[in-house]
Design a protein around this motif. Structure first.
Motif, PDB file in Angstrom:
ATOM      1  N   LEU A  64       2.927  -8.355  -6.979  1.00  0.00           N
ATOM      2  CA  LEU A  64       4.224  -8.217  -7.635  1.00  0.00           C
ATOM      3  C   LEU A  64       4.406  -9.321  -8.669  1.00  0.00           C
ATOM      4  CD1 LEU A  64       6.502  -7.479  -4.534  1.00  0.00           C
ATOM      5  CD2 LEU A  64       5.714  -5.840  -6.256  1.00  0.00           C
ATOM      6  N   LEU A  82       4.698  -4.131 -10.374  1.00  0.00           N
ATOM      7  CA  LEU A  82       3.619  -4.080  -9.396  1.00  0.00           C
ATOM      8  C   LEU A  82       2.330  -3.790 -10.153  1.00  0.00           C
ATOM      9  CD1 LEU A  82       3.447  -2.607  -5.904  1.00  0.00           C
ATOM     10  CD2 LEU A  82       1.901  -1.647  -7.603  1.00  0.00           C
ATOM     11  N   LEU A  92       1.857   5.657  -6.157  1.00  0.00           N
ATOM     12  CA  LEU A  92       3.238   5.374  -5.751  1.00  0.00           C
ATOM     13  C   LEU A  92       4.039   6.661  -5.854  1.00  0.00           C
ATOM     14  CD1 LEU A  92       3.668   2.095  -7.821  1.00  0.00           C
ATOM     15  CD2 LEU A  92       3.409   2.213  -5.332  1.00  0.00           C
ATOM     16  N   PRO A  96      10.500   1.984  -3.621  1.00  0.00           N
ATOM     17  CA  PRO A  96       9.923   0.984  -2.714  1.00  0.00           C
ATOM     18  C   PRO A  96      10.900   0.697  -1.579  1.00  0.00           C
ATOM     19  CG  PRO A  96      10.826  -0.098  -4.649  1.00  0.00           C
ATOM     20  CD  PRO A  96      10.956   1.372  -4.894  1.00  0.00           C
ATOM     21  N   PRO A 168       5.403  -1.183  -0.932  1.00  0.00           N
ATOM     22  CA  PRO A 168       5.332  -0.320  -2.125  1.00  0.00           C
ATOM     23  C   PRO A 168       5.360   1.171  -1.794  1.00  0.00           C
ATOM     24  CG  PRO A 168       3.718  -2.092  -2.268  1.00  0.00           C
ATOM     25  CD  PRO A 168       4.244  -2.092  -0.871  1.00  0.00           C
ATOM     26  N   ARG A 169       4.720   1.551  -0.695  1.00  0.00           N
ATOM     27  CA  ARG A 169       4.674   2.954  -0.299  1.00  0.00           C
ATOM     28  C   ARG A 169       4.544   3.002   1.223  1.00  0.00           C
ATOM     29  NH1 ARG A 169      -1.475   4.292  -2.549  1.00  0.00           N
ATOM     30  NH2 ARG A 169      -2.594   3.025  -1.012  1.00  0.00           N
ATOM     31  N   TRP A 196      10.026   4.016  -8.675  1.00  0.00           N
ATOM     32  CA  TRP A 196       8.851   3.513  -9.398  1.00  0.00           C
ATOM     33  C   TRP A 196       8.693   4.252 -10.720  1.00  0.00           C
ATOM     34  CZ3 TRP A 196       6.881  -0.876  -8.098  1.00  0.00           C
ATOM     35  CH2 TRP A 196       6.799  -1.281  -6.759  1.00  0.00           C
TER      36      TRP A 196
END
Length: 201
Positions: A64, A82, A92, A96, A168-169, A196
């Motif tokens: 990040l 990111l 993604l 997030p 993030p996921r 995202w």
């Protein structure tokens, strides 16, 4: 015979006069080049400064980066990037999952909202429809954050976050980001985030 004696006497007298005179010695010859030169020291090489090392890529293959921010009339807007620092594509989808931590990495009580409509009527960058974003190695995506720095109740301590803890996921390792500029929520207790989006630059 008389002339010969006289000649001898004159010669002796002249020789004596010459011997008695102070004749300065001949000057010494200046020393010539000896043919040996002092060695000229070779120029000292100046070492180049060591190249800055990029931080190690986290376990999940992404890192990040704190992006640009803006603040006006108590409204705060920030961008988080990111970067795929791994060797494989990184996908993604949606939003997030984030937690906000204080300086001691204790969780900050905050309601995370999708979008910025509940924070501001005007567009803030936290809007948008969630979509699938695939990042090749070296590519980046980002999401926007929006909040208000307001203190509406003096009995409630103001909240301030200095670390973002981001998943993030779904199922991915969490990634932390230490912020240069805090998320100063006052006591509003709300933080809006966008989905995202592929980075344009």
């Amino acid at each position: 015979m008389t002339r010969w004696v006289a000649g001898v006497v004159v010669g002796v007298v002249v020789a004596g006069v010459l011997v008695g005179c102070d004749v300065p010695p001949a000057p010494e010859a200046a020393p010539g080049p000896s043919g040996i030169r002092s060695p000229v020291p070779a120029p000292t090489a100046v070492p180049s400064p060591p190249a800055a090392k990029a931080p190690a890529c986290p376990e999940g293959g992404v890192r990040l980066v704190e992006g640009a921010g803006d603040a006006a009339m108590g409204l705060r807007v920030a961008d988080v990037r990111l970067v795929n620092c791994g060797t494989q594509p990184y996908v993604l989808d949606g939003y997030p999952e984030i937690r906000l931590l204080d300086r001691k990495r204790a969780p900050v009580a905050v309601e995370v909202l999708h979008g910025g409509d509940a924070i501001a009527a005007a567009p803030t960058g936290a809007e948008g429809v969630p979509q699938r974003v695939e990042l090749q190695p070296g590519q980046a995506a980002g999401f926007g954050m929006v909040w208000r720095n307001l203190v509406t109740d003096s009995t409630v301590p103001a909240a301030e976050g200095w670390v973002l803890d981001v998943t993030p996921r779904a199922g991915a390792p969490r990634v932390e980001l230490e912020l240069r500029h805090s998320v100063d929520l006052g006591n509003t207790g709300k933080l809006g985030i966008g989905p995202w989006k592929a980075a344009t630059r």
